[in-house]
Motif scaffolding. Structure first.
Motif, PDB file in Angstrom:
ATOM      1  N   SER A  95       0.843  -1.212   0.000  1.00 60.79           N
ATOM      2  CA  SER A  95       0.000   0.000   0.000  1.00 60.79           C
ATOM      3  C   SER A  95       0.870   1.251   0.000  1.00 60.79           C
ATOM      4  CB  SER A  95      -0.951   0.009   1.207  1.00 60.79           C
ATOM      5  OG  SER A  95      -0.243   0.268   2.412  1.00 60.79           O
ATOM      6  N   ASP A 173      -3.686   5.387   0.388  1.00 63.00           N
ATOM      7  CA  ASP A 173      -3.648   3.934   0.182  1.00 63.00           C
ATOM      8  C   ASP A 173      -3.423   3.199   1.503  1.00 63.00           C
ATOM      9  OD1 ASP A 173      -3.782   3.813  -2.787  1.00 63.00           O
ATOM     10  OD2 ASP A 173      -1.955   4.989  -2.642  1.00 63.00           O
ATOM     11  N   VAL A 176      -6.350   2.372   3.805  1.00 64.74           N
ATOM     12  CA  VAL A 176      -7.228   1.295   3.323  1.00 64.74           C
ATOM     13  C   VAL A 176      -6.695  -0.057   3.830  1.00 64.74           C
ATOM     14  CG1 VAL A 176      -8.173   0.170   1.269  1.00 64.74           C
ATOM     15  CG2 VAL A 176      -7.857   2.658   1.298  1.00 64.74           C
ATOM     16  N   TYR A 237      -2.319  -5.500  -1.631  1.00 61.90           N
ATOM     17  CA  TYR A 237      -2.965  -4.206  -1.901  1.00 61.90           C
ATOM     18  C   TYR A 237      -2.911  -4.025  -3.407  1.00 61.90           C
ATOM     19  CZ  TYR A 237      -4.374   0.609  -1.778  1.00 61.90           C
ATOM     20  OH  TYR A 237      -5.077   1.783  -1.969  1.00 61.90           O
ATOM     21  N   LYS A 239      -3.930  -1.961  -6.692  1.00 62.22           N
ATOM     22  CA  LYS A 239      -4.275  -0.554  -6.970  1.00 62.22           C
ATOM     23  C   LYS A 239      -4.358  -0.330  -8.479  1.00 62.22           C
ATOM     24  CE  LYS A 239      -2.478   4.117  -6.113  1.00 62.22           C
ATOM     25  NZ  LYS A 239      -1.492   4.929  -5.371  1.00 62.22           N
ATOM     26  N   SER A 252      -9.040   0.637  -5.595  1.00 63.16           N
ATOM     27  CA  SER A 252      -8.030  -0.226  -4.981  1.00 63.16           C
ATOM     28  C   SER A 252      -8.713  -1.150  -3.986  1.00 63.16           C
ATOM     29  CB  SER A 252      -6.948   0.600  -4.277  1.00 63.16           C
ATOM     30  OG  SER A 252      -7.482   1.231  -3.137  1.00 63.16           O
ATOM     31  N   ALA A 270     -11.046  -4.208   2.157  1.00 65.88           N
ATOM     32  CA  ALA A 270     -11.334  -2.770   2.226  1.00 65.88           C
ATOM     33  C   ALA A 270     -11.021  -2.146   0.872  1.00 65.88           C
ATOM     34  CB  ALA A 270     -10.525  -2.111   3.332  1.00 65.88           C
ATOM     35  N   GLY A 272     -10.345   1.377  -1.658  1.00 64.09           N
ATOM     36  CA  GLY A 272      -9.916   2.765  -1.796  1.00 64.09           C
ATOM     37  C   GLY A 272     -10.257   3.273  -3.189  1.00 64.09           C
ATOM     38  N   PRO A 278     -11.883   5.325   3.810  1.00 63.26           N
ATOM     39  CA  PRO A 278     -11.458   3.933   3.606  1.00 63.26           C
ATOM     40  C   PRO A 278     -12.639   3.021   3.912  1.00 63.26           C
ATOM     41  CG  PRO A 278      -9.858   5.163   4.930  1.00 63.26           C
ATOM     42  CD  PRO A 278     -11.055   6.047   4.802  1.00 63.26           C
ATOM     43  N   TRP A 279     -12.952   2.120   2.965  1.00 63.17           N
ATOM     44  CA  TRP A 279     -14.275   1.471   2.972  1.00 63.17           C
ATOM     45  C   TRP A 279     -14.159  -0.010   3.267  1.00 63.17           C
ATOM     46  CZ3 TRP A 279     -18.679   4.211   2.730  1.00 63.17           C
ATOM     47  CH2 TRP A 279     -19.869   3.510   2.508  1.00 63.17           C
ATOM     48  N   ARG A 280     -14.550  -0.411   4.459  1.00 61.54           N
ATOM     49  CA  ARG A 280     -14.537  -1.835   4.812  1.00 61.54           C
ATOM     50  C   ARG A 280     -15.778  -2.487   4.210  1.00 61.54           C
ATOM     51  NH1 ARG A 280     -11.860  -4.715   9.268  1.00 61.54           N
ATOM     52  NH2 ARG A 280     -12.192  -6.910   8.716  1.00 61.54           N
TER      53      ARG A 280
END
Ligand SMILES: Cc1cc2nc3c(=O)[nH]c(=O)nc-3n(C[C@H](O)[C@H](O)[C@H](O)COP(=O)(O)OP(=O)(O)OC[C@H]3O[C@@H](n4cnc5c(N)ncnc54)[C@H](O)[C@@H]3O)c2cc1C
Length: 338
Positions: A95, A173, A176, A237, A239, A252, A270, A272, A278-280
């Motif tokens: 990340s 990043d 996330v 991670y 991206k 991401s 999660a 991005g 930052p989205w779980r």
């Protein structure tokens, strides 16, 4: 830019005291790679800068105990290049490796990274000052002024967590990956120390997009703590961006897996680049439990992660891109399951 005072405390306690004395117009400054931009763009106008980079003993990475601990002044590049993290927690190293440029990663800190501001074009370029392309309303910059991105050039805007007041993407990043791993922050403020889950650091925009973080006035990030888990190794991670280097995410996914044989025991996911924080993606995580990880189940989880997305004019592609980014990340992570 307006004039400001500059102090260089040598301990965290001194820095917090200096912030308390200076009041609401004070800012901590670490690498300066985000804050100086905000000052030059006339978006942030601090009167007092408290440079924390002379504080001793705030730049260590500790991977030896029950948890991973990153002190706030660790450069992004040090995490990206850490061999233990690259092998045992690749999503954390990746990340940061995939963020910014080598020069920026050498300068910028893992603490400052968490508090960088959005790259929304209308937020950054709308002040009308000489380095700006024009004057645009922005509720994040000037509360109550409106949002030029809604109905404007919204290709880069969020599709998850948006409101009628703001669709700006959360840019980082590293946050996330930390949210996927249930990381938390050690904070020091004028009234003492506390711990805060990284996920709770970020507010949804709602009707108050100018309020982005839940830090109390004068609170300083001391360290970031990540619980150790066997999911670390089977992680990535992933991206996706307009060019392969030196660009922010269009979408991401931070993913970590615990496999039970050939089935998923637990998934952490999660996102991005597609959301206002930052989205779980808990529904997507649940959808995988007990399932074999195949291209089909991975894509179904990706679609679950994007459920409820609300696109604007030019960013509808992020829904499909986001789902496929999650799916690809899951398959990459599964390939690392030893
Ligand atoms: C051209 C460019 C490309 C970039 N690309 C990416 C990218 O792809 N991905 C990505 O994630 N980031 C990217 N970034 C952002 C970069 O990662 C951040 O600017 C950087 O991480 C901020 O860290 P810093 O130490 O320089 O923070 P600073 O600029 O010093 O501070 C940022 C904010 O954090 C606060 N702060 C700093 N340290 C502390 C602390 N210990 N406690 C409390 N508050 C603190 C400051 O007051 C300020 O509000 C890019 C930046 C640039 C300029």
């Amino acid at each position: 830019m307006q004039p400001f005072t500059y102090t260089r405390p040598t301990s965290a306690a001194e820095a917090v005291a200096a912030h308390s004395r200076a009041g609401a117009d004070a800012r901590y400054i670490a690498g300066g790679t985000s804050l100086y931009d905000m000052m030059k763009l006339d978006i942030d106008r601090p009167r007092h800068l408290i440079d924390v980079t002379s504080i001793r003993g705030l730049d260590r990475i500790d991977t030896g105990g029950d948890q991973l601990r990153f002190e706030a002044l660790v450069p992004m590049s040090a995490v990206a290049a850490n061999p233990t993290l690259q092998s045992d927690y690749p999503l954390l190293a990746e990340s940061l490796w995939k963020a910014a440029s080598q020069q920026l990663r050498n300068m910028a800190t893992v603490g400052g990274n968490l508090l960088q501001r959005t790259r929304c074009l209308y937020f950054r370029n709308g002040t009308g000052n000489p380095s700006s392309v024009g004057t645009f309303p922005c509720n994040k910059r000037e509360p109550g002024s409106g949002c030029a991105a809604i109905g404007g050039i919204d290709r880069g805007q969020a599709v998850l967590g948006t409101s009628d007041a703001c669709t700006a993407v959360s840019p980082g990043d590293w946050p996330v990956a930390l949210v996927a791993m249930d990381a938390s922050l050690e904070l020091l403020g004028p009234t003492g120390s506390r711990t805060l889950p990284v996920a709770d650091l970020y507010r949804l925009p709602g009707t108050t997009p100018h309020l982005e973080f839940t830090l109390q006035p004068g609170e300083m990030i001391i360290a970031i703590v990540v619980p150790k888990t066997r999911a670390g190794r089977a992680s990535t991670y992933h991206k996706i961006r307009d060019r392969e280097s030196y660009a922010f995410a269009l979408a991401s996914a931070a993913v970590a897996l615990e496999m039970d044989g050939d089935r998923v025991g637990r998934a952490r996911i999660a996102l991005g680049g597609v959301a206002t924080r930052p989205w779980r993606a808990t529904a997507a995580e649940q959808s995988l439990v007990g399932q074999p990880l195949t291209p089909e189940t991975a894509l179904a989880a990706g679609r679950a992660a994007l459920s409820g997305a609300t696109p604007g004019h030019y960013n509808r592609f992020k829904i499909e891109l986001g789902a496929r980014t999650v799916a690809d990340a899951l398959l990459i992570a599964a390939g690392r399951n030893a």
